[in-house]
Design a protein around this motif. Sequence first.
Motif, short mmCIF file in Angstrom:
data_model
loop_
_atom_site.label_atom_id
_atom_site.label_comp_id
_atom_site.label_asym_id
_atom_site.label_seq_id
_atom_site.Cartn_x
_atom_site.Cartn_y
_atom_site.Cartn_z
N PRO A 95 35.02 87.02 48.73
CA PRO A 95 35.06 88.41 48.00
C PRO A 95 33.82 89.33 48.00
O PRO A 95 34.20 90.32 48.03
CB PRO A 95 35.55 88.00 46.62
N ALA A 96 32.86 88.30 47.90
CA ALA A 96 31.57 89.31 47.58
C ALA A 96 31.19 89.93 49.00
O ALA A 96 30.28 90.84 48.94
CB ALA A 96 30.35 88.30 47.19
N ALA A 97 31.83 89.72 50.13
CA ALA A 97 31.47 90.19 51.48
C ALA A 97 32.61 91.32 51.92
O ALA A 97 32.31 91.84 53.01
CB ALA A 97 31.41 89.04 52.19
N ARG A 98 33.42 91.55 51.00
CA ARG A 98 34.34 92.65 51.35
C ARG A 98 33.78 93.90 51.09
O ARG A 98 32.96 94.29 50.33
CB ARG A 98 35.88 92.27 50.55
N GLY A 99 34.56 94.87 51.69
CA GLY A 99 34.46 96.23 51.22
C GLY A 99 33.05 96.78 51.85
O GLY A 99 32.54 97.75 51.27
N ALA A 103 34.35 92.89 58.26
CA ALA A 103 35.56 92.45 59.06
C ALA A 103 35.67 93.31 60.34
O ALA A 103 35.92 92.94 61.51
CB ALA A 103 36.76 92.26 58.31
N GLN A 104 35.45 94.60 60.12
CA GLN A 104 35.76 95.73 61.33
C GLN A 104 34.52 95.27 62.22
O GLN A 104 34.85 95.06 63.48
CB GLN A 104 35.41 96.79 60.70
N GLU A 105 33.45 94.95 61.75
CA GLU A 105 32.30 94.86 62.78
C GLU A 105 32.25 93.70 63.55
O GLU A 105 32.12 93.56 64.62
CB GLU A 105 31.14 94.83 61.91
N ALA A 106 32.92 92.47 62.71
CA ALA A 106 32.99 91.23 63.39
C ALA A 106 34.19 91.45 64.39
O ALA A 106 34.09 90.99 65.61
CB ALA A 106 33.36 90.30 62.25
N SER A 107 35.31 91.83 64.04
CA SER A 107 36.48 92.20 64.86
C SER A 107 35.91 92.84 66.21
O SER A 107 36.43 92.54 67.30
CB SER A 107 37.47 93.07 64.33
N ARG A 108 35.32 93.82 66.24
CA ARG A 108 34.79 94.77 67.15
C ARG A 108 34.01 93.74 68.34
O ARG A 108 34.28 93.77 69.35
CB ARG A 108 34.07 95.76 67.09
N ALA A 109 33.35 92.90 67.81
CA ALA A 109 32.63 92.02 68.50
C ALA A 109 33.52 90.97 69.28
O ALA A 109 33.38 90.61 70.40
CB ALA A 109 31.61 91.10 67.88
N VAL A 110 34.40 90.41 68.37
CA VAL A 110 35.43 89.36 69.21
C VAL A 110 36.48 90.16 70.26
O VAL A 110 36.73 89.82 71.17
CB VAL A 110 36.47 89.03 68.04
N LEU A 137 42.72 97.28 58.01
CA LEU A 137 41.77 96.92 59.11
C LEU A 137 42.41 96.84 60.45
O LEU A 137 41.67 97.42 61.41
CB LEU A 137 41.38 95.25 58.77
N THR A 138 43.72 96.45 60.78
CA THR A 138 44.25 96.45 62.00
C THR A 138 44.43 98.11 62.50
O THR A 138 44.08 98.08 63.61
CB THR A 138 45.64 95.81 61.88
N GLU A 139 44.74 98.81 61.67
CA GLU A 139 45.05 100.20 62.20
C GLU A 139 43.48 100.84 62.20
O GLU A 139 43.29 101.71 63.25
CB GLU A 139 45.73 101.21 61.10
N SER A 140 42.37 100.34 61.72
CA SER A 140 40.92 100.74 61.84
C SER A 140 40.46 100.26 63.36
O SER A 140 39.62 101.01 63.89
CB SER A 140 40.24 100.60 60.69
#
Length: 170
Positions: A95-99, A103-110, A137-140
């Motif tokens: 929870p402290a790592a959200r917002g 997740a966007q940054e990690a997803s772009r790397a994956v 997140l998916t739409e972003s």
Amino acid sequence: MTPTLTTDRLTLRPPKASDHAAYAAFFADPEASHFYGGPLLPYQAWERLSADVGHFALKGFGRFVIERDGAPVGGCGILDVAGWPGHELTWWLLPAARGQGNAQEASRAVLAWAGDALGWRQVETHFRDENLAARRLTESLGGVKQRREIFPDGHARDIYAIPTRAEVTA
Ligand SMILES: CC(C)(COP(=O)(O)OP(=O)(O)OC[C@H]1O[C@@H](n2cnc3c(N)ncnc32)[C@H](O)[C@@H]1OP(=O)(O)O)[C@@H](O)C(=O)NCCC(=O)NCCS
């Protein structure tokens, strides 16, 4: 061998035994882990960690641990679970790592890794209708709905396709 991916703020690396504390904290939180079948006890979180380690051995890809400032804050990668309709770009954050766009940054790397190393033009994902954070997140990431399926757990889910870098630059 499983690679390590780096972004401006994050390191994505294979899961290891010392990640158990982060897995246990995530799965102990009923709200945080709701869409992953939580809450779970620490030994059950260990089983999830073991499954994440094993997925890389079984399929050659899997869910990386996301590290920020040297500490594990979540997971992001691609899972292909036997019997489920298609593979899945997947994420979880403490929870402290959200917002913060983690997740966007990690997803772009994956997604870049899936295009460059696996040669995939797109990666699929799916989530429960109520999981609005996963939908945003998916739409972003440019995800587009492809179809809707009933999953083996009885829930219907929309399945999205997200272009990898290979698709975007083709
Ligand atoms: C799904 C999940 C990973 C999304 O996490 P998230 O932090 O909301 O995702 P993002 O990385 O896209 O961050 C977006 C948020 O960061 C904010 N943000 C701050 N800095 C940012 C930056 N540099 N770049 C992008 N967004 C940034 C955005 O404004 C947005 O805030 P908002 O939610 O208030 O609109 C998280 O909700 C989660 O762990 N859920 C539980 C597990 C789960 O359900 N997983 C999916 C199962 S299918």
